[in-house]
Structures are given as C-alpha cells and as structure tokens.
Design an enzyme around this catalytic site. Structure first.
Site, mmCIF file in Angstrom:
data_model
loop_
_atom_site.group_PDB
_atom_site.id
_atom_site.type_symbol
_atom_site.label_atom_id
_atom_site.label_comp_id
_atom_site.label_asym_id
_atom_site.label_seq_id
_atom_site.Cartn_x
_atom_site.Cartn_y
_atom_site.Cartn_z
ATOM 1 N N ASP A 391 41.459 19.112 39.839
ATOM 2 C CA ASP A 391 41.952 17.953 40.537
ATOM 3 C C ASP A 391 41.050 16.778 40.150
ATOM 4 O O ASP A 391 39.931 16.971 39.715
ATOM 5 C CB ASP A 391 41.861 18.228 42.046
ATOM 6 C CG ASP A 391 42.293 17.035 42.849
ATOM 7 O OD1 ASP A 391 43.285 16.419 42.470
ATOM 8 O OD2 ASP A 391 41.619 16.729 43.847
ATOM 9 N N ASP A 732 40.073 19.585 46.284
ATOM 10 C CA ASP A 732 39.466 19.355 47.586
ATOM 11 C C ASP A 732 40.500 19.067 48.655
ATOM 12 O O ASP A 732 40.262 19.287 49.813
ATOM 13 C CB ASP A 732 38.470 18.185 47.503
ATOM 14 C CG ASP A 732 39.140 16.906 47.031
ATOM 15 O OD1 ASP A 732 40.238 17.015 46.460
ATOM 16 O OD2 ASP A 732 38.574 15.823 47.233
ATOM 17 N N ASP A 736 45.962 20.520 47.294
ATOM 18 C CA ASP A 736 45.518 21.458 46.278
ATOM 19 C C ASP A 736 45.573 22.899 46.747
ATOM 20 O O ASP A 736 45.484 23.816 45.946
ATOM 21 C CB ASP A 736 44.065 21.154 45.879
ATOM 22 C CG ASP A 736 43.919 19.766 45.302
ATOM 23 O OD1 ASP A 736 44.811 19.375 44.522
ATOM 24 O OD2 ASP A 736 42.934 19.079 45.621
#
Lengths: 1039, 224
Positions: A391, A732, A736
C-alpha cells in the site's frame, strides 16, 4: 448496504465476475467491488433500482424524507424508548469480532496434527499388545504399557508445548486489540447526551467536531468547515471536505455521508446515523476480510510435505516388515511390537517441537527488530516471498503532507522531506524568500496545540488541515517561532479558504513600526493566484509579469504537478498607507480592498513524502529477487510519483505513456515490450479479464495499481498467487484488510495501522518501517535454510534407529536398541543440537538469490532424504552396530554366535544359554547385557550425531569456511548431548525401566573413527559440489 | 569391525563382569516353564523327561570319562596349560538318580529325580564349601522329603576353575540330584522346590531381579 453477509463471503467467485462487468460509470468504479455482489445478484435490474434496493439512497434524500424514513426528528432526536427498541432490534453499534477458533479445538488440533496420529497408533498398538499378552498370561510384563504411556505422553507434551507457543504469540497480539471505549454526543429526548458509541442506533442525531472519530455511518445534516480523513477507508491521503449537499450518486463519493471509524479532522457537523455496527461500510469490508480464507503458510505446507514423507516411509517399512515378520512365522503379537518399534524409530518425535522453538526464536529476534509476528509460521513465509504488494499511504509514505519543493526567483528548490532531521538547504538569502516566508507564516490558520515546546517540531500536534499543517511546520523549522512572528504582524482581517474562491487571504499590520502600510498576503490554487497578479518578485525586486515569466511559472507548475504534488501559489501586496490608513476597517464580505494587480512571489508544493528508509529497502528487495508492486487507492499521478521516488519504478524505466510522450507518438503505437513499468488504474483493472491481469503481472517488472478498491486489491493478490508467487501484502488501512488476509503474509503497520489491518495481518511492523520487511525476508530465508539443516540432522539418525529393528527381525540378533532408548535420543540428546542449528549464520549472501519457488524448492527434497537416510544414516548405523557388536563380543558373544540367537535369547526359562566361550548365562544376565547393548548403540549414535551436527552446519561450504566456533550454540548442543548421555548411562543406569547401564568408558570411543569418517565424507561431498556446480553430483548431493 | 574381532581373545572373553556369579539350572530341560507335570501310571507322560536326562548324562558315562583325570577332592584344580585336563565326575555320586540302578530315574515309582547344576563361568573359583540346598513347599501337610546326592548336595572344588570351551573341551560340570519322596496320600501331589547355593561366600544366592542367580525354583505336579 442492507445486503446480508453470505453474499459478501462469496468473494472469489464475484471477484472474477466483477471484472466482466463493463458498465461505464466513471468514479463509481473505484468502489464497484463492494457492491458487485449485489449487482451480480440482480444483474437484470436497472442499476438505480439496485442502488435503491441496497438502501444507499440516504444521501439523496432530503432532511424531511430522512426524518420520515428513520422516524426521528432532526431537532429533538429519538426518544429514549425508541432508541432502546432499535438497539434491541439491531444490536450494539460495534463490529462483531472475528470468529475465534475455540481454544479447545486449537488444543485438539495440536494433539492430532503432524506425527501425533502415528504416535497415537503406536501407543494404542502397545496397549492392545499388552491386552493380548495379559489375556494369555496374567503375569506378563508391563513393558508395553509403559511404552504406550510414554508415547501418549510424548504426544500430549509436544502438543501442549506447541499449543503454548502458539498461544504465547497470539497473546502478544491481544494487547493490540484493546479497544478504547468510544463516546458519542447524541441528541435524544431533545437533550444532548454523551453515550458510549456502542449504544447508537439508526436515526440518532449525533454531533461531531474536529478530532472525533465518526461513531457510525452518518448522513450529514449540517456541516461547517468539516473535513474527514478517509485514508484508512479509501487510501486517499488528502482530507476530504464534507458538507450536507448531495454531490454524487455514489455514496462513497458524495460529500454528505461520513463513515464509521474515519476521523473528523476539523470543523463541526451534525448527522443522522444511517447504519450501525456490521452494516456500516467498514463492517462490510471487515466481513469481506473475514470471508477470505486463510491460506496455509508455505512452511506449513512444507512441514506437511515432510510429515507425509516420513509417515510414508514409516508406514511402508512398518507394514512391509509386519508382513515379512508374519511370513517368517513370528507371532502376530511380536509382529505388532516390531511395527511399533519401526514407527517409533521412524518418527522424529522431537522435531516438530524443535521447529516450533526455532520459529519462535526467530520471531523473538524479529520482534527485537520491530517485526512482530502474530503467526509463528509467518516467520518463514516472508523469506519465500516473491512479490510484495505494498500500500502507498502510510506504508511507503509518511502519511503526512510535507513541503517538498519551492519555486521562486525562477528556480525550483528542493526541501528536505525526511522524517527527522529537517535541515533545509535551499538558498534563503534571496529577498523573494523573505517575502515568501512571510506569506507562508501569516497566511495560515493552523496552530500548534499548546504545551508541546519540548516535542520535536515534526511530531507536534497541529490544529488545522493537512496543507496548513505542512506549511506551519515548514515555517516553524525554517524561521523559528511562528506564533511570535504572527503576534508581531497583527492580523486585521481574514478570508478562510473555501472551494469556490480557491484562495485564502489575510491582512496584517507589519512588524516594522516605521512602516504604516498593511500587508495583504494570499495563497491558493496557483492559476487563480496568478490571475490576480500583475507583477512578480524576482531576487526581491518586483518586476512586471510578462509572457516569459508566466511561461516559466506554468512550466514549474506543471513540473511540480507532474511529481504528484499539491501546488500552492503565494502572492502579496503592501497596501499604501494613504489609501488604507491605520484606522481603516476591512470588511471581508464587502471586499473593500484590492483583489488585483498583486505581486506574485512563488510556488510551494507539498506531498506525502516517502519514508526515507523505503528506497533502500526496495533496492534490497529487488536484489533479493522480490518484485515490489504498489497497490493504492490514491490517484495515479501521485502513485506514480511516489513509485518513482522510492524506486518501485526505477529511474530508467518508462511506462507506455512515458514512451509515447518522449517519442511524441500515440500511446497505441508504442511497442509494449519497451515499457518496463506500468500504471494500472482501478478503472482499467475492472475491464481486464483474469488472463489480461496475469499478462500485466508477468510482463512488467514494475507495476503500480492506483485508484483500487479493497475488492480489487484482493483480485490483484489472487492474480499474483496464480503465478505461484508467495505474496506479501503491506498495508495500514481498513481498505487493506481483505488483501492482508488473502495474502500469504499480511504485514500491517503498527503505529499508523488500523485495528482491522492489524487483526487481518500475520505480522506487524512496530516502527512502521518498510525496511524491517527486508530484515524479515533475511530472517525468513535463513530460517528456511536452517530448518533444512535441522531436518537433515534429525532424519539421519532415524535410519540408525530403524536398522536395529530390521536386523533384529531378519538376522535374529538380540535387540540392539530399545524403543524407550530411541525416545531418549529423539527427545533427549538430539533436542538442543537441532535447535542450535537455528543459530547458524547464512552460508552466503542469502539476499542476493532469488526467492525459493513454492513448488520446486522444497524444504525436504529428494537429495536431502536420500543423503540423510542412505548415506550418513547408513554410515551411522554401521558405526553404532560396531559399538554394539564390540560390547557383545567382549562379554562373550561373538557376532557369529548372535545370529539367530533371538529365540533362545528371549526365552524366560532358559537360564543356561551358552556364549561363544562355553559360559552359561541366566535370562537376567542376558537381559542386562542387552541393555548394555542398548546403551552402547545409543552412545554410538550420540557420538556420530556430534559429527552429523558439525557437518550440518553448512550445506555447501566447508566447515572451515563457515568457522567451527562461530556458532557457540552448536557447542552448547554438543555439550548437552554428552552430558545427557553421561547422566543416562552413569546417573540413571540403575533404574531398570529406562534400560540404561553403566557403560565402560572405552566404548564411548569406539564410534569416534566413524564420526570422523562421516565428517570427511561430507567434506568431500561439499568439495565436489563447490568444484562442479551444476553437475550430476551437485544436483543429487546438494539438499 | 574386522579390527575389533582381531582384538578378541579366542580362549577367554575380555570381560566377565556381567556374570560374576553363576546361575542355577535344572534338568530335565523344562519345556515351557519351570514345571514338571506327569502321571506315574502313564509312561508316556514322563518319557520325555527320562530321555532328556539320559541325553544330558551321556558325557558322564564311565566310557566317556575314561580319559579324564581322577582329581584330588576338596581343593581347586588350577592348571597352567598348555593342555588343560578335566576331572572325572563318577555317576555313582548321584546314587539313586544316576540312572544306573534305576534307568527311569524314579519317575515310575513316584520318586522323580531332578538334576541341578551351576552355570559354567570361566575362571570362577568358589570359596568355602559350596553345596546345593533344596527346600520343598507343598500345599497342605509338609510331608515331602528331599534327599540330595551327593550327600548334602556338596559340590567339590576340584571341578573349578573352568578354562573355557576351547581349552577345556572335555570339562564335566559337577551335578547335584534331588529326589522327591511324597508321603502324602492326596493327589495330585504338588510341590514347589527351591534350590540354592550355600556355603560359599562368593557365590550369590539372592538377587532382586535375577531369580536364577544361585538359586532356582520349580514345581512338580504328580498324579497317580
């Protein structure tokens, strides 16, 4: 939104179908994944109809309609009784925790996993054997009962041990999920009350202000300067403004809805609760995550594979010899006892416990380096990782806006964006900078929360939006006390930023007491600012704004914009003291001051900068053969810029679009082979078939996915897994979490990470440092290598334990090694040495080789099994038999006499069995000699296991290259072997049940020449491997 | 392995620590356990025992012993070699159980004979005056007498030490016979006998775990 969870669970099916959908909604696509399940179910219906059906129309309704729908009143709120009813109907406003496997099930799983079944069978066979013996002869010996009990104990103890280890690592995590009870300000019975957020129900009117977490999904009824941070939900790093206007069909895009668990950054708002608990968007994503099955970790697969091999060998040899024994006219009962012996000899009882210890040692080591491992097996997974899907926001970047570039005096200056040492090195001598810094300082509403003087500037808490925070911190670092400067330049009027004006303005008295002019400072969207200017400041001097300077401005603006940065323009104007005397009253509504012919000063651009450790970590991943893919919800330009700056897209690689731009041709004309990098947006992704996605994943070494939904993150992870890759996902945000769960190893950020992400992850980076992943990879690879060594070490002696039985059955010598004695090797002398191998250093640079192939590079491969079993194992058996025969021969039984002596030997009433010298032995004397034989065989194996341990230190290098004494723990292991053997032989030699006797000291040395032979043999093997890489020898002898 | 075998002595094993004291064994050779069970009136029930005894006593016939030495009683017969001689053990010492006067060893008369011997151990030199002592224990009234031959069950020291199979090929072990005299009228006649070595300090007759070290227990069941 009202859809039931079962539809959400069918993620994978819909994942594929989702991509076949080809509707052309623009921004909706980003979130399509979420609704796709419903769309699929009702694909014949019209889309609007569906939207209505799934209860997502709240953002379109007027306040009145909302009141009717939820039977509430915007002013007075719900009544307490209504609320209580609704609470009873809908349940508390909290996410239901992920379903935990009951502890007892976890425990039982440990009891039947791995070799346990085999050992249980052994134990039960023991008891059955005793049962048969007992029914024939009431006084039969209890040996089999002991053995059965010992076997059962072994299973139970190793099971408890494994369970304990597992529970320990889970407990570390439990501390994370401590929820701070959340409060909400709600209007009920016309009164404002503070209640726990859990008690909210639909229809409640809640008030939120800057800093609050939004307690449920709410439809905004009133908002003032409200901005929310949706980054954990959508990955957008910029604050999203919120108002009560309906701005978009898509509920995730419209401004009048606030989402559960997102944070209100500034402003105030009042909203009506429209969804609570699991029915919120977050709740849906959470259930999406829990619907994703946990993949078996690679090491679990490897261990299972290994267990299958060993169990296969055990069962087939066992059954084979059972048949041989029966056809050799052994009694069935005896054959069963042989079978038990063979099983016990073949199963490395201590190994699984050793593996657990080894893994937890590594986990501990990693925890010291801020990698917290939730699931022990994940320790290794990171080592076999071949693709990392990372990410962006918060993982690769710092998740805070920071000033990155400045443009003034026709030059672009770079600002330091690193986390800590905030040293600005650009030229600050120019007069333009003096003016620019003044504008930055004054035209800014953000303020530090008081009482933070000792906190480093970058870590101070600021009240204000992200851009203003960035500017405030920037100026504080460069200029010193900003508050003091503001005090000296008293503010007389101000127009805050709004989306229609796209600028912010304030008017100040200057800090020069002789200068009676007012200073007007302004910042905003660069093109809007430029429009208002007629001059530009260069080197501190005002110059007319001509064509060329305007062009220079646009070039700089485009360049900074192209870096994915948010650019702001700054201008000022000194109001003449004649026109605007000191007493002049400024009216911001009437705008009684000039708004044109201002002086343009400069540009400033901001970005959420990459963490400083990331580029280096990504380079290391590259050289370790790991592909790093960026998957983000953020915009493609920003994503690409960050990807470039951290090295996910390397400096010299281009995307198809880059090539097109460079060659000035159409994108379609570019040869796709030339492009090394690609940026795929969620919109493009949705139109791709599985095959097309696979093609993208295989043909580009550098990939960025932008504007992706949680569902699409899942699809990407699945796509990678189709390539047989071991996929690590870092993230985080809540968005996700499904991908974290789906990944072979999910890695969550410890500081920035949301609870949902941490729960779904297998590993938590406590310092949020992407570089810790590299450490993890290294540790994971090392542990895999070392586990190979441990297993090779452990398997070797299995043959030395098995041969006695086979020789006993076939040749009929007195039993050379007792079953209990075997357990003392497996669970006694061998334990510490096999753990010690976990401390072995890497043989070569493990970070320079490719990740192992999940299906080709097995933990236990053929060379390992063959070399351990048939080479070293057989040599070891010979050595141990030598000790055994020596003991018997020196006591009077020559090897030739022993052959076929078994039957007479074991008859209880034969008390005058003649040895090779004519002496006669009673049964007990023989039995004692047999135990001495066990002890001798045991010592023989132990001595040779020392050699085995030393040779297992390396697989390829010579021991002398590796250093014999570098791993001290190995020597602790060797010492433990010898001490345990000494205790067993001399300390416990008098306890009959253990079948150990005091062995003459010289017998300890009989096997030493064999031990050296093993060492030399293995050195020769390694030498040939090093001399002839790729040869037949290398392929068959390197494990 | 070969090296190890070369280090072995052909005549004497390197260590004899595990058989420092001899066990006792009985003849006829027990078939399954230490139990003799037969019927006086049925010859076939004890024929096996008689055959076994005859076979066992074959080396003890006068013919077989004629080349052996008539040693001096009451003292150890230590030899230096190179030729090692064996001492005669005249069967007559076993008197009623010698098989000479009664070829059926008393089985047909209800007075069966059992031979007891000490296990051979190379180099064993008994101290004192070793003898075999037997006690019987029957159910009910204790009316069994156990005459032993030679008298008092003496084992003469002249048969020791033993020099091993290779050097001492013609060696004859000293024997002691026990005979049973049942006087009770009840049938079946059952008695458990325990024999042990007495009179010698270095011959153990009791060990916790080894029930045959210097002692032996067996059971006789005799039907009419």
């Amino acid at each position: 939104m009202g859809q039931k969870t079962p539809q959400i669970y069918s993620v994978e099916l819909n994942g594929a179908k989702d991509m076949k959908q080809t509707d052309k909604g623009d921004d909706k696509d980003k979130y399509r994944g979420l609704w796709s399940t419903c769309l699929e179910l009702r694909k014949n219906h019209h889309k609007e109809h569906v939207t209505k059906e799934i209860d997502l129309d709240d953002h379109k309704l007027s306040n009145k309609e909302l009141e009717n729908k939820y039977h509430t009143n915007i002013v007075t709120g719900l009544s307490s009784t209504q609320a209580a009813e609704l609470l009873a109907r809908d349940g508390p406003n909290a996410l239901s925790p992920p379903q935990e496997t009951p502890e007892i099930i976890k425990f039982l799983k440990q009891m039947v996993g791995g070799f346990s079944i085999l050992l249980w069978v052994g134990a039960i066979l023991c008891w059955i054997a005793y049962g048969i013996q007992f029914s024939n002869d009431k006084s039969s010996s209890l040996d089999n009962v002991y053995l059965g009990t010992v076997l059962a104990l072994v299973v139970i103890l190793t099971g408890i041990f494994a369970y304990y280890q597992e529970a320990k690592s889970t407990n570390i995590m439990a501390s994370f999920s401590k929820m701070i009870p959340q409060q909400a300000l709600v209007i009920r019975d016309s009164e404002k009350k503070i209640i726990p957020a859990e008690q909210l129900v639909v229809g409640d009117i809640v008030e939120i202000k800057g800093g609050d977490q939004i307690p449920a999904d709410i439809r905004l009824l009133f908002a003032q300067g409200c901005k929310v941070d949706n980054s954990s939900l959508t990955g957008e790093s910029e604050p999203q403004p919120r108002s009560c206007e309906f701005t978009h069909d898509n509920p995730l895009e419209t401004k009048n809805i606030g989402f559960y668990s997102t944070t209100c950054l500034e402003g105030t708002a009042t909203g009506m609760v429209i969804n609570t608990g699991d029915r919120t968007i977050i709740g849906h994503i959470a259930s999406l995550a829990s619907g994703v099955g946990n993949e078996k970790t690679p090491i679990a697969t490897e261990i299972e594979h290994f267990v299958h091999i060993v169990a296969g060998v055990a069962i087939s040899i066992g059954v084979l010899f059972f048949i041989i024994a029966v056809s050799m006219k052994y009694r069935v009962l005896d054959s069963i006892i042989f079978l038990i012996g063979i099983i016990v000899a073949n199963v490395p009882e201590g190994l699984l416990a050793t593996v657990t210890v080894t893994l937890s040692l590594t986990a501990k080591r990693m925890a010291k380096k801020n990698c917290l491992v939730k699931n022990l097996e994940a320790v290794e997974t990171l080592g076999s990782t071949s693709i990392i899907c990372s990410d962006k926001t918060g993982t690769l970047t710092q998740n805070r806006m920071t000033v990155a570039h400045l443009w003034f005096d026709n030059q672009i200056f770079m600002a330091d964006t690193s986390e800590d040492h905030f040293k600005q090195t650009f030229d600050q001598s120019s007069g333009t900078w003096a003016s620019l810094s003044k504008i930055i300082t004054l035209c800014n509403r953000a303020e530090f929360r008081p009482g933070q003087e000792r906190v480093p500037i970058m870590k101070r808490v600021v009240v204000g939006d992200a851009s203003e925070t960035a500017l405030l911190k920037f100026s504080e670092v460069v200029l010193g006390d900003v508050m003091e400067i503001r005090k000296r330049n008293h503010k007389v009027a101000e127009i805050p930023f709004n989306s229609t004006n796209k600028f912010q303005l304030s008017i100040h008295k200057t800090d020069d007491p002789t200068d009676k002019r007012f200073l007007m400072v302004m910042k905003g969207a660069p093109e809007k600012i430029l429009e208002k200017c007629s001059t530009i400041m260069v080197n501190g001097q005002e110059q007319p704004l001509d064509q060329s300077t305007a062009e220079a401005f646009y070039t700089a603006y485009m360049e900074l914009g192209g870096l994915g940065e948010r650019v702001l323009g700054f201008c000022h104007l000194y109001l003449s003291a004649d026109e605007f005397p000191e007493t002049y009253s400024f009216d911001v509504d009437a705008m009684n001051f000039p708004m044109s012919n201002l002086c343009f000063v400069g540009l400033l651009s901001m970005i959420d900068p990459p963490r400083s450790t990331v580029p280096d970590a990504i380079t290391k991943c590259r050289s370790a053969g790991i592909k790093v893919i960026m998957v983000t919800g953020d915009h493609p330009i920003t994503a690409k810029a960050i990807a470039k700056s951290v090295g996910i897209i390397s400096a010299n690689s281009e995307t198809v679009e880059d090539i097109a731009k460079r060659l000035n041709i159409a994108v379609e004309q570019v040869n796709k082979q030339d492009a090394k990098a690609v940026v795929v947006t969620g919109m493009e992704l949705k139109d791709m078939s599985e095959d097309q996605l696979d093609e993208v994943l295989t043909s580009y070494p550098e990939i960025v996915f932008a504007r992706t939904s949680p569902q699409q993150k899942l699809i990407i992870v699945e796509g990678c897994q189709r390539q047989d890759a071991v996929v690590a996902v870092t993230g985080d945000g809540v968005n996700d979490s499904p991908a974290l769960k789906k990944a072979d190893i999910g890695i969550a950020m410890g500081i920035a990470g949301s609870d949902a992400a941490k729960n779904a992850a297998d590993m938590v980076l406590l310092d949020d440092n992407f570089a810790s992943i590299v450490t993890g990879v290294e540790e994971g690879r090392l542990i895999f290598d070392n586990l190979k060594k441990t297993i090779a070490y452990t398997l070797t002696k299995n043959i030395a334990e098995l041969c006695p039985f086979l020789i006993y059955i076939i040749v009929g010598v007195p039993l050379p090694l007792g079953t209990i004695t075997i357990l003392f090797i497996d669970l006694g002398t061998d334990i510490v040495p096999s753990i010690a191998l976990a401390y072995e250093k890497a043989e070569s640079d493990i970070m320079n080789r490719k990740p192992r192939h999940k299906k080709k590079d097995r933990l236990v491969n053929k060379p390992l099994a063959v070399y351990s079993y048939l080479h070293i194992g057989l040599m070891q058996s010979l050595g141990a038999f030598l000790v055994y025969f020596t003991v018997y021969a020196q006591e009077g039984f020559r090897p030739s006499t022993l052959i076929n002596l078994r039957v007479e030997w074991e008859k209880d009433f034969v008390n005058n069995l003649e040895d090779s010298y004519g002496q006669e032995w009673t049964r007990y004397q023989r039995k004692y000699l047999e135990w001495t034989g066990y002890t001798a065989f045991f010592i023989g194996i132990m001595i040779q296991q020392i050699a085995d341990l030393i040779i297992r230190k390396t697989r390829k290098n010579s021991i002398f290259q590796q250093g014999l004494f570098r791993n001290k723990v190995i020597w602790v292991g060797i010492a433990s072997q010898i001490i345990i053997a000494l205790i067993l032989s001399y300390g416990l030699g008098s306890i009959t049940a253990l079948n150990f006797t005091m062995l003459r000291p010289q017998y300890w040395f009989v096997a030493v020449p064999h031990a050296f032979l093993i060492w030399v043999y293995d050195e020769v093997r390694k030498l040939f491997i090093r001399l002839y890489p790729g040869s037949w020898w290398d392929k068959n002898m390197y494990y | 392995m070969w090296v190890m075998l070369q280090t072995l002595n052909d005549e004497v094993p390197k260590y004899r620590d595990q058989i420092s004291s001899p066990g006792l064994t009985v003849f006829p050779k027990p078939v399954t356990a230490l139990e003799y069970s037969f019927s006086v009136s049925k010859r076939e029930s004890y024929e096996g025992y008689i055959e076994d005894l005859k076979k066992f006593l074959k080396p003890y016939t006068a013919e077989a012993q004629k080349n052996l030495r008539n040693c001096q009683d009451g003292a150890l017969f230590e030899q230096k070699g190179p030729v090692y001689e064996a001492c005669q053990f005249p069967l007559a010492l076993l008197e009623a159980c010698s098989g000479e006067s009664d070829p059926e060893f008393g089985y047909s008369k209800g007075h069966p004979c059992i031979l007891v011997k000490m296990n051979r151990i190379i180099g064993l030199k008994p101290q004192g005056k070793p003898a075999i002592e037997c006690t019987g224990n029957s159910k009910g009234e204790n009316t069994t007498t156990l005459p032993v031959y030679p008298s008092e069950g003496n084992i003469d020291l002249k048969y020791f030490p033993y020099y091993g199979k290779k050097l001492h090929a013609s060696y004859l072990q000293p024997l002691v016979a026990v005979q049973f005299n049942y006087t009770a009228s009840s049938t079946p006649k059952e008695v458990t006998v325990e024999c042990k070595i007495v009179g010698s300090k270095n011959l153990k007759n009791y060990d916790d775990r080894d029930k045959f070290l210097g002692r032996v227990a067996f059971k006789i069941t005799m039907r009419a």
